[in-house]
Write a protein that holds these residues in place. Sequence first.
Motif, short mmCIF file in Angstrom:
data_model
loop_
_atom_site.label_atom_id
_atom_site.label_comp_id
_atom_site.label_asym_id
_atom_site.label_seq_id
_atom_site.Cartn_x
_atom_site.Cartn_y
_atom_site.Cartn_z
N ASP A 152 0.81 -1.22 0.00
CA ASP A 152 0.00 0.00 0.00
C ASP A 152 0.84 1.26 0.00
O ASP A 152 0.30 2.36 -0.09
CB ASP A 152 -0.91 0.02 1.24
CG ASP A 152 -1.92 -1.11 1.23
OD1 ASP A 152 -2.29 -1.55 0.13
OD2 ASP A 152 -2.31 -1.57 2.32
N PRO A 197 -2.49 3.88 -1.52
CA PRO A 197 -3.12 4.42 -0.31
C PRO A 197 -2.20 5.37 0.46
O PRO A 197 -2.66 6.38 1.01
CB PRO A 197 -3.44 3.17 0.51
CG PRO A 197 -3.58 2.08 -0.51
CD PRO A 197 -2.57 2.41 -1.57
N ARG A 243 -3.93 8.20 -2.13
CA ARG A 243 -5.37 8.07 -2.00
C ARG A 243 -5.86 8.44 -0.60
O ARG A 243 -6.88 9.09 -0.44
CB ARG A 243 -5.78 6.63 -2.31
CG ARG A 243 -7.28 6.41 -2.45
CD ARG A 243 -7.60 4.93 -2.52
NE ARG A 243 -7.36 4.27 -1.24
CZ ARG A 243 -7.38 2.96 -1.05
NH1 ARG A 243 -7.58 2.16 -2.10
NH2 ARG A 243 -7.17 2.43 0.14
N ASP A 244 -5.08 8.01 0.43
CA ASP A 244 -5.51 8.22 1.80
C ASP A 244 -4.55 9.09 2.62
O ASP A 244 -4.99 10.01 3.30
CB ASP A 244 -5.68 6.86 2.51
CG ASP A 244 -6.69 5.97 1.80
OD1 ASP A 244 -7.69 6.51 1.29
OD2 ASP A 244 -6.47 4.75 1.74
#
Length: 572
Positions: A6, A218, A303-304
């Motif tokens: 990730d 992420p 993304r996060d």
Amino acid sequence: AAHYGDVAVLAKTNDGVKKIAAALRAASIPWATEQPGLLSTPEALLALACLRRLNDVRDTLASAEIASLADCEEPESWLADRLRYLQAGGDSARWREAGEGAHPLLARIAELRGQARLLSPRAAMELVIAQCDLPGRVLCWRRSELVGRVRLANLQALVALARTYEDACLSRREPATLSGMLLWFGDQTQGQLDMLAQPAVDAVKVMTHHGAKGLEWPIVILMDLEKDIKDRLWSVGARSETALDVAAPLKGRWIRYWPWPFGAQRKVEIAEAIAQSEEGVRIRAEAIDEAKRLLYVSMTRARDFLVIALPAKTKECALMNELGAPWLLGEEGTQSLRLAKDLSIPYRRAVFDPPQALEHPAEDDGALRWFKPADCRSARLPAVVLASAAPGGSCKVVETREVGTRVKLKSAVDMAALGSAVHACVAAAITSSKARFDTADANRILQGFGVAGAIDSTALVGQIGALERWIEARWPDCRRHPEIPVEGVLPNGQVVYGRIDLLLDTQSGWVLIDHKSNPAPKDRWHHVAAEHVGQLSMYASALSHVTGRPVNEVWILLPIAAGAIRIDTRPG
């Protein structure tokens, strides 16, 4: 919870990518990156050493590399063994190939060497990897599943690189050879074109900011933002004075190059004045605009979570200042960052101390296997077979013919070398642009194969003339094709390689002629036919299958014994 896969770490340069990858490796953190270095990995070095050994029996350095890498044997051990072997009068090129102290890889490569001359470079690579069980070898080096997957992927990438070499040779209309591929591999390493494999494993992705375009993770960690923005004032750059004209794409475009005239000096007063000139200011503005675009690409890959990593002693970031966005770094204790239109995002600032010592995770005892090994294992059929090594069998001799006069041989003749020389003489006579193949031509070929004087060159030329007269009388309108390579797949999946010595193309079909330098008398010719029927059956089957035309006659030519044997290769 987040996984290694990730996370992406983005660096400014390829050198930065290498440093980050090295740090992750030291911490036993799995990582993956699109970087050169495939041919420098231990598994590739072992495979190439085996390939070099297959290609050249005199490559003793390859033998040392195999002994050192395959079983992680200490240099003191194998070097002492080699010195004892040489002191006892052993052949330097045959160390550990046979006998009680033979190394399994060196012994196996010696068995495979006879196949090398008929294999394509990629096929030779696949043969070495499979027959020497290199996947099993490299899995024993580490018991980490991740490392094992990467090593296996690198071996597959090595085969793919060999295929790329063959494709390059095909596009240039050049022959692809094993020696040529080994040299080409060296060029790939020097040009940093040997890209590491990127297997589908749970690993941190490490790449440059530029390389991240179009991707997403992420968690993204941005590195090297504290470094100054470099412009291209003192470098080569393309300039355009007008908009792009599709009909004339180079119209109004030119190359601007300002060479640095001050040698090793980096801070020169006049250079600073030039940087403040109209041209210098314009190029600096272009560099800042490019940095803005690159930062936008990098920041939007997350993304996060987005992590901006800076050295602990960095109080401010020159890049952020240039972009007018120092507020992105926030203040200590800040829990959120306010964006445009009254939007805010969570924020945290932390300072970390590097660990004094990295703890490496313990590995399970025992070799890593993807499946439980069997208690006993039956011998595997080789993936590649030579037609010349096909077993003999019973066959029907249709007819025999006397061709020329029997040739006398001198004692203690290397029959293998003599057979190759005779093959070369027949092929040269058929393809020669000269009016007639003569004894001078034959002597040069015999000398080249190291069998000069083993056979009377005048008698050999006479036999070649007898062969040509026999062919002209029996198949007057045929076309002659010497030394035709053959490759086919057997019903059991094995790939067979060979070379048809002489192929005659007649109106009704093919005539296949194979030369044998066997000096057997006529009453033993049926034994010669039975010994080679397997090889000729493979040739006939492959030829008719590929061309769709029948093989009408199959002959064994005995130029030394002055005869020819026609056999029936059909089963039953």
